[in-house]
Enzyme design. Sequence first.
Site, PDB file in Angstrom:
ATOM      1  N   ALA A   1      -8.430  21.629  -2.260  1.00  0.00           N
ATOM      2  CA  ALA A   1      -9.882  21.609  -2.448  1.00  0.00           C
ATOM      3  C   ALA A   1     -10.239  20.666  -3.589  1.00  0.00           C
ATOM      4  O   ALA A   1     -11.045  20.976  -4.456  1.00  0.00           O
ATOM      5  CB  ALA A   1     -10.392  23.018  -2.729  1.00  0.00           C
TER       6      ALA A   1
ATOM      7  N   LYS B   1      -5.413  -1.747  -2.568  1.00  0.00           N
ATOM      8  CA  LYS B   1      -6.582  -1.536  -1.698  1.00  0.00           C
ATOM      9  C   LYS B   1      -7.251  -2.879  -1.409  1.00  0.00           C
ATOM     10  O   LYS B   1      -7.694  -3.137  -0.298  1.00  0.00           O
ATOM     11  CB  LYS B   1      -7.590  -0.593  -2.373  1.00  0.00           C
ATOM     12  CG  LYS B   1      -7.091   0.845  -2.521  1.00  0.00           C
ATOM     13  CD  LYS B   1      -7.451   1.695  -1.321  1.00  0.00           C
ATOM     14  CE  LYS B   1      -6.811   3.084  -1.426  1.00  0.00           C
ATOM     15  NZ  LYS B   1      -7.064   3.954  -0.294  1.00  0.00           N
TER      16      LYS B   1
ATOM     17  N   TYR C   1       0.876  -1.179   0.000  1.00  0.00           N
ATOM     18  CA  TYR C   1       0.000   0.000   0.000  1.00  0.00           C
ATOM     19  C   TYR C   1       0.916   1.233   0.000  1.00  0.00           C
ATOM     20  O   TYR C   1       2.079   1.145  -0.373  1.00  0.00           O
ATOM     21  CB  TYR C   1      -0.910  -0.122   1.248  1.00  0.00           C
ATOM     22  CG  TYR C   1      -2.035   0.868   1.334  1.00  0.00           C
ATOM     23  CD1 TYR C   1      -2.929   1.029   0.281  1.00  0.00           C
ATOM     24  CD2 TYR C   1      -2.208   1.650   2.477  1.00  0.00           C
ATOM     25  CE1 TYR C   1      -3.958   1.948   0.366  1.00  0.00           C
ATOM     26  CE2 TYR C   1      -3.246   2.565   2.573  1.00  0.00           C
ATOM     27  CZ  TYR C   1      -4.118   2.715   1.509  1.00  0.00           C
ATOM     28  OH  TYR C   1      -5.131   3.620   1.588  1.00  0.00           O
TER      29      TYR C   1
ATOM     30  N   ARG D   1      -5.805  10.004 -11.159  1.00  0.00           N
ATOM     31  CA  ARG D   1      -5.124  10.719 -10.050  1.00  0.00           C
ATOM     32  C   ARG D   1      -4.702   9.662  -9.038  1.00  0.00           C
ATOM     33  O   ARG D   1      -5.419   9.391  -8.097  1.00  0.00           O
ATOM     34  CB  ARG D   1      -6.109  11.747  -9.447  1.00  0.00           C
ATOM     35  CG  ARG D   1      -5.556  12.704  -8.459  1.00  0.00           C
ATOM     36  CD  ARG D   1      -5.229  12.094  -7.093  1.00  0.00           C
ATOM     37  NE  ARG D   1      -6.324  11.993  -6.169  1.00  0.00           N
ATOM     38  CZ  ARG D   1      -6.392  11.045  -5.218  1.00  0.00           C
ATOM     39  NH1 ARG D   1      -5.466  10.111  -5.100  1.00  0.00           N
ATOM     40  NH2 ARG D   1      -7.417  11.015  -4.399  1.00  0.00           N
TER      41      ARG D   1
ATOM     42  N   GLU E   1     -11.886   4.570  -6.749  1.00  0.00           N
ATOM     43  CA  GLU E   1     -10.607   4.965  -6.156  1.00  0.00           C
ATOM     44  C   GLU E   1      -9.786   5.805  -7.125  1.00  0.00           C
ATOM     45  O   GLU E   1      -9.615   5.437  -8.288  1.00  0.00           O
ATOM     46  CB  GLU E   1      -9.819   3.685  -5.812  1.00  0.00           C
ATOM     47  CG  GLU E   1      -8.606   3.917  -4.946  1.00  0.00           C
ATOM     48  CD  GLU E   1      -8.970   4.394  -3.540  1.00  0.00           C
ATOM     49  OE1 GLU E   1      -9.860   3.806  -2.920  1.00  0.00           O
ATOM     50  OE2 GLU E   1      -8.345   5.369  -3.077  1.00  0.00           O
ATOM     51  N   ASP E   2      -9.304   6.897  -6.618  1.00  0.00           N
ATOM     52  CA  ASP E   2      -8.334   7.729  -7.339  1.00  0.00           C
ATOM     53  C   ASP E   2      -8.805   8.164  -8.735  1.00  0.00           C
ATOM     54  O   ASP E   2      -8.057   8.077  -9.719  1.00  0.00           O
ATOM     55  CB  ASP E   2      -6.961   7.034  -7.377  1.00  0.00           C
ATOM     56  CG  ASP E   2      -6.328   7.018  -5.985  1.00  0.00           C
ATOM     57  OD1 ASP E   2      -6.992   7.441  -5.016  1.00  0.00           O
ATOM     58  OD2 ASP E   2      -5.174   6.596  -5.864  1.00  0.00           O
TER      59      ASP E   2
ATOM     60  N   ASN F   1      -0.420  11.729  -0.037  1.00  0.00           N
ATOM     61  CA  ASN F   1       0.382  10.535  -0.293  1.00  0.00           C
ATOM     62  C   ASN F   1       1.048  10.637  -1.659  1.00  0.00           C
ATOM     63  O   ASN F   1       0.559  11.374  -2.516  1.00  0.00           O
ATOM     64  CB  ASN F   1      -0.543   9.295  -0.302  1.00  0.00           C
ATOM     65  CG  ASN F   1      -1.156   9.057   1.061  1.00  0.00           C
ATOM     66  OD1 ASN F   1      -0.485   9.103   2.074  1.00  0.00           O
ATOM     67  ND2 ASN F   1      -2.464   8.807   1.074  1.00  0.00           N
TER      68      ASN F   1
ATOM     69  N   ASP G   1     -13.957   6.183  -2.157  1.00  0.00           N
ATOM     70  CA  ASP G   1     -13.082   6.117  -0.992  1.00  0.00           C
ATOM     71  C   ASP G   1     -12.390   7.449  -0.713  1.00  0.00           C
ATOM     72  O   ASP G   1     -12.255   7.869   0.445  1.00  0.00           O
ATOM     73  CB  ASP G   1     -12.045   5.018  -1.261  1.00  0.00           C
ATOM     74  CG  ASP G   1     -11.079   4.835  -0.124  1.00  0.00           C
ATOM     75  OD1 ASP G   1     -11.518   4.915   1.036  1.00  0.00           O
ATOM     76  OD2 ASP G   1      -9.891   4.587  -0.385  1.00  0.00           O
ATOM     77  N   ASP G   2     -11.943   8.138  -1.768  1.00  0.00           N
ATOM     78  CA  ASP G   2     -11.201   9.385  -1.562  1.00  0.00           C
ATOM     79  C   ASP G   2     -12.092  10.485  -1.019  1.00  0.00           C
ATOM     80  O   ASP G   2     -11.670  11.293  -0.196  1.00  0.00           O
ATOM     81  CB  ASP G   2     -10.560   9.834  -2.882  1.00  0.00           C
ATOM     82  CG  ASP G   2      -9.606   8.775  -3.381  1.00  0.00           C
ATOM     83  OD1 ASP G   2      -8.578   8.568  -2.732  1.00  0.00           O
ATOM     84  OD2 ASP G   2      -9.926   8.123  -4.393  1.00  0.00           O
TER      85      ASP G   2
HETATM   86  N1  LIG Z   1      -4.609  10.200   3.744  1.00  0.00           N
HETATM   87  C1  LIG Z   1      -5.606   9.739   3.039  1.00  0.00           C
HETATM   88  O1  LIG Z   1      -6.358   8.841   3.463  1.00  0.00           O
HETATM   89  C2  LIG Z   1      -5.872  10.302   1.688  1.00  0.00           C
HETATM   90  C3  LIG Z   1      -4.992  11.136   1.077  1.00  0.00           C
HETATM   91  N2  LIG Z   1      -5.258  11.628  -0.166  1.00  0.00           N
HETATM   92  C4  LIG Z   1      -4.250  12.485  -0.772  1.00  0.00           C
HETATM   93  O2  LIG Z   1      -4.763  13.775  -0.953  1.00  0.00           O
HETATM   94  C5  LIG Z   1      -4.093  14.389  -2.023  1.00  0.00           C
HETATM   95  C6  LIG Z   1      -5.106  15.141  -2.857  1.00  0.00           C
HETATM   96  O3  LIG Z   1      -6.038  14.279  -3.430  1.00  0.00           O
HETATM   97  P1  LIG Z   1      -7.254  14.887  -4.292  1.00  0.00           P
HETATM   98  O4  LIG Z   1      -8.039  15.820  -3.465  1.00  0.00           O
HETATM   99  O5  LIG Z   1      -7.995  13.794  -4.902  1.00  0.00           O
HETATM  100  O6  LIG Z   1      -6.419  15.647  -5.404  1.00  0.00           O
HETATM  101  P2  LIG Z   1      -6.835  16.837  -6.341  1.00  0.00           P
HETATM  102  O7  LIG Z   1      -5.789  16.935  -7.393  1.00  0.00           O
HETATM  103  O8  LIG Z   1      -8.250  16.689  -6.734  1.00  0.00           O
HETATM  104  O9  LIG Z   1      -6.761  18.118  -5.387  1.00  0.00           O
HETATM  105  C7  LIG Z   1      -5.585  18.758  -5.021  1.00  0.00           C
HETATM  106  C8  LIG Z   1      -5.973  20.123  -4.473  1.00  0.00           C
HETATM  107  O10 LIG Z   1      -4.809  20.717  -3.942  1.00  0.00           O
HETATM  108  C9  LIG Z   1      -4.758  22.056  -4.381  1.00  0.00           C
HETATM  109  N3  LIG Z   1      -3.389  22.548  -4.391  1.00  0.00           N
HETATM  110  C10 LIG Z   1      -2.444  22.375  -5.340  1.00  0.00           C
HETATM  111  N4  LIG Z   1      -1.353  23.108  -5.029  1.00  0.00           N
HETATM  112  C11 LIG Z   1      -1.618  23.739  -3.870  1.00  0.00           C
HETATM  113  C12 LIG Z   1      -0.904  24.647  -3.070  1.00  0.00           C
HETATM  114  N5  LIG Z   1       0.322  25.044  -3.401  1.00  0.00           N
HETATM  115  N6  LIG Z   1      -1.477  25.118  -1.950  1.00  0.00           N
HETATM  116  C13 LIG Z   1      -2.730  24.717  -1.593  1.00  0.00           C
HETATM  117  N7  LIG Z   1      -3.462  23.864  -2.328  1.00  0.00           N
HETATM  118  C14 LIG Z   1      -2.912  23.379  -3.453  1.00  0.00           C
HETATM  119  C15 LIG Z   1      -5.376  22.026  -5.767  1.00  0.00           C
HETATM  120  O11 LIG Z   1      -5.798  23.327  -6.163  1.00  0.00           O
HETATM  121  C16 LIG Z   1      -6.534  21.087  -5.516  1.00  0.00           C
HETATM  122  O12 LIG Z   1      -7.612  21.789  -4.979  1.00  0.00           O
HETATM  123  C17 LIG Z   1      -3.325  13.297  -2.748  1.00  0.00           C
HETATM  124  O13 LIG Z   1      -1.953  13.389  -2.436  1.00  0.00           O
HETATM  125  C18 LIG Z   1      -3.870  12.015  -2.163  1.00  0.00           C
HETATM  126  O14 LIG Z   1      -2.886  11.006  -2.083  1.00  0.00           O
HETATM  127  C19 LIG Z   1      -6.413  11.345  -0.826  1.00  0.00           C
HETATM  128  C20 LIG Z   1      -7.323  10.506  -0.270  1.00  0.00           C
HETATM  129  C21 LIG Z   1      -7.102   9.880   1.013  1.00  0.00           C
HETATM  130  C1  LIG Z   2      -5.072   6.913   0.555  1.00  0.00           C
HETATM  131  C2  LIG Z   2      -5.702   7.267  -0.702  1.00  0.00           C
HETATM  132  O1  LIG Z   2      -6.772   6.780  -1.012  1.00  0.00           O
HETATM  133  C3  LIG Z   2      -5.069   8.230  -1.557  1.00  0.00           C
HETATM  134  O2  LIG Z   2      -4.035   8.781  -1.215  1.00  0.00           O
HETATM  135  O3  LIG Z   2      -5.623   8.480  -2.639  1.00  0.00           O
HETATM  136 MG   LIG Z   3      -7.232   7.087  -3.035  1.00  0.00          MG
END
Ligand SMILES: NC(=O)C1=CN([C@@H]2O[C@H](COP(=O)(O)OP(=O)(O)OC[C@H]3O[C@@H](n4cnc5c(N)ncnc54)[C@H](O)[C@@H]3O)[C@@H](O)[C@H]2O)C=CC1
Ligand SMILES: CC(=O)C(=O)O
Ligand SMILES: [Mg+2]
Length: 628
Positions: A350, A219, A148, A201, A290-291, A469, A313-314
């Site tokens: 966002a 997953k 993972y 993504r 997912e993603d 991540n 999930d996200d």
């Molecule tokens: N810990 C967890 O369980 C999870 C973590 N994630 C992580 O969250 C991250 C984002 O995922 P999504 O929302 O789907 O991606 P996304 O690409 O849809 O969103 C990214 C957001 O970050 C913003 N962004 C980009 N540069 C920025 C900056 N310099 N300052 C502030 N904001 C900025 C973008 O404008 C956008 O709104 C990924 O790295 C993913 O791995 C996602 C799901 C679960």
């Molecule tokens: C953990 C997860 O689902 C992600 O980073 O997209």
């Molecule tokens: Mg994910």
Amino acid sequence: MSNFNSPIRLSSSLIKHLKYRVRMGCNPLLPHSRSFTTTEGHRPIIVHKRSLDILHDPWFNKGTSFSFTERDRLDLRGLLPPNVMSTEQQIERFMVDLKRLEEQARDGPSDPNALAKWRILNRLHDRNETMYYKVLIANIEEYAPIVYTPTVGLVCQNYSGLFRRPRGMYFSAEDRGEMMSMVYNWPADQVDMIVVTDGSRILGLGDLGVQGIGIAIGKLDLYVAAAGINPQRVLPVMIDVGSNNEKLLKDPLYLGLQRHRLDGDEYLAVVDEFMEAVFTRWPHVIVQFEDFQSKWAFKLLQRYRNTYRMFNDDVQGTAGVAIAGLLGAVRAQGRPMIDFPKQKIVVAGAGSAGIGVLNATRKTMARMLGNNEHAFQSAGRQFWVVDAKGLITEEREDLDPEACPFARNVKEIHRQGLREGASLVEVVQQVKPDVLLGLSAVGGLFSKEVLEALRGSTSTRPAIFAMSNPTTNAECTPEEAFSIVGDNVVFASGSPFKDVDLGNGHIGHCNQGNNMYLFPGIGLGTLLSGARIISDGMLQAAAECLAAYMTDEEVLKGVIYPSISSIRDITKQVAAAVIKEAIEEDLAEGYREMDSRELRKLSQEEIKEYVQNSMWSPEYPTLVFRKE
Ligand SMILES: NC(=O)C1=CN([C@@H]2O[C@H](COP(=O)(O)OP(=O)(O)OC[C@H]3O[C@@H](n4cnc5c(N)ncnc54)[C@H](O)[C@@H]3O)[C@@H](O)[C@H]2O)C=CC1
Ligand SMILES: CC(=O)C(=O)O
Ligand SMILES: [Mg+2]
């Protein structure tokens, strides 16, 4: 000729083996016998294949562990080395091989041997599923970061090179009109859980096209290891509609469609056809999205969530995990839960994850404030959202409709000394938040300046959630958080980091704030309740269960999420909470012998028992051959 009176000479390896059998509780003089009992869960399985077909079948293969009688029964004699091994010996041999790689480097996320370990584990997955999951479950803390996040990210980036045996199904834009028949190419008549991605993504690594299948596989590994979903009934799926990653489009080794992504109605038609196909063949399957890039994540969720058993999930899993962590942060401050709606929260990012967290957190606060429109509006003022263009206000042009509800009122923001597009540092300086939460996919976004600004927080114990991540995308490291903001900070990251030694015997705890603590339980609870859909209430119940899992003592030490070593137990509890809510909402239609009427009769404890008894464990069943 052997002489009965002459002393028996035992070779040193045989002596070692007999001692081993004594240690394992076996009679050393009896022929090899495995300790499997023919209980309800381990009845013989009728197989319709023999010989090499069995050895190449990861669901039935036991490798060197086939007993002599079974080898005869299944025409395996001569196809395996003669030494029959116990499972324990098999695992020991495998672990020695795996550990050999660790002698040089043992530093988790930056482990240079991570890919090599993934390869070894993957090869085991291909040849013996039972043993693979036995290894994974017994060593989940060590190998979750390999199967993972973070290593799965590296795997997806390199998937075209790493690909050996196929795993899962691929539905591509070229398969339009064929999916309803294609779905029957999958060998299993029953599939409980599908994880599907379109690769647009993957973690914070962007568009990885067809290579994103690795995330669906990772997953589902957790579905098996944590939720005890039978590995014969999981299906990783890639919907390949092309890629907008120019590097992949030019790469001659790329395994996916080398064309730009389908968009608009053409894209929707492909995903619609996929959904119809899988729900036609397996009407009770659960599909986890997912993603998917944000652009489609919300639209697809709205499109399917009231018709199919699915969730994203996200958007939804991450939201629940964040709520549990945010509630933990309030408790860690020594404040009552009712103070949650007073928390000032700055969110960086966002996208699908950030907006999912914002919506669910706002609803949770509003519920605590009386669950009316006024409460909802008031809760909305607790968030300051910063994206790539800075602070989001009502002045923002071309604002994504999903982010609109969180755009700050301009007059209000001016009074706070802020403006449209203000930088993250400025926002943190002016707002002095209790919580700084990152879902931006930008590694290091919580810079020294941002963390220094957080020292001005009005909270007695500020919390930092660097949730992006994989590891390199984390908004900051725990070392940075503790050294700059202070020893008292509560810290969580999406990928695992080691705890920080703060000196004087104090430890800065690094929590893993990852949706892995919820999605397996959401899936398992939905499956066992037979819920028609996955409601907000079921997701909320899952989040509350995770929040309640931690004791006050742990939380006061800054431990707001459980250790991954207890993931099977937490998943059981989450699944039970989801089932209970599904019954209360009258969504539960039952599963197998447990019909909806029987379900309704179960007490809380009986629901947990039902979950426990339904979870698959990796044990070899006895195999018996019968002609088809
Ligand atoms: N810990 C967890 O369980 C999870 C973590 N994630 C992580 O969250 C991250 C984002 O995922 P999504 O929302 O789907 O991606 P996304 O690409 O849809 O969103 C990214 C957001 O970050 C913003 N962004 C980009 N540069 C920025 C900056 N310099 N300052 C502030 N904001 C900025 C973008 O404008 C956008 O709104 C990924 O790295 C993913 O791995 C996602 C799901 C679960
Ligand atoms: C953990 C997860 O689902 C992600 O980073 O997209
Ligand atoms: Mg994910």
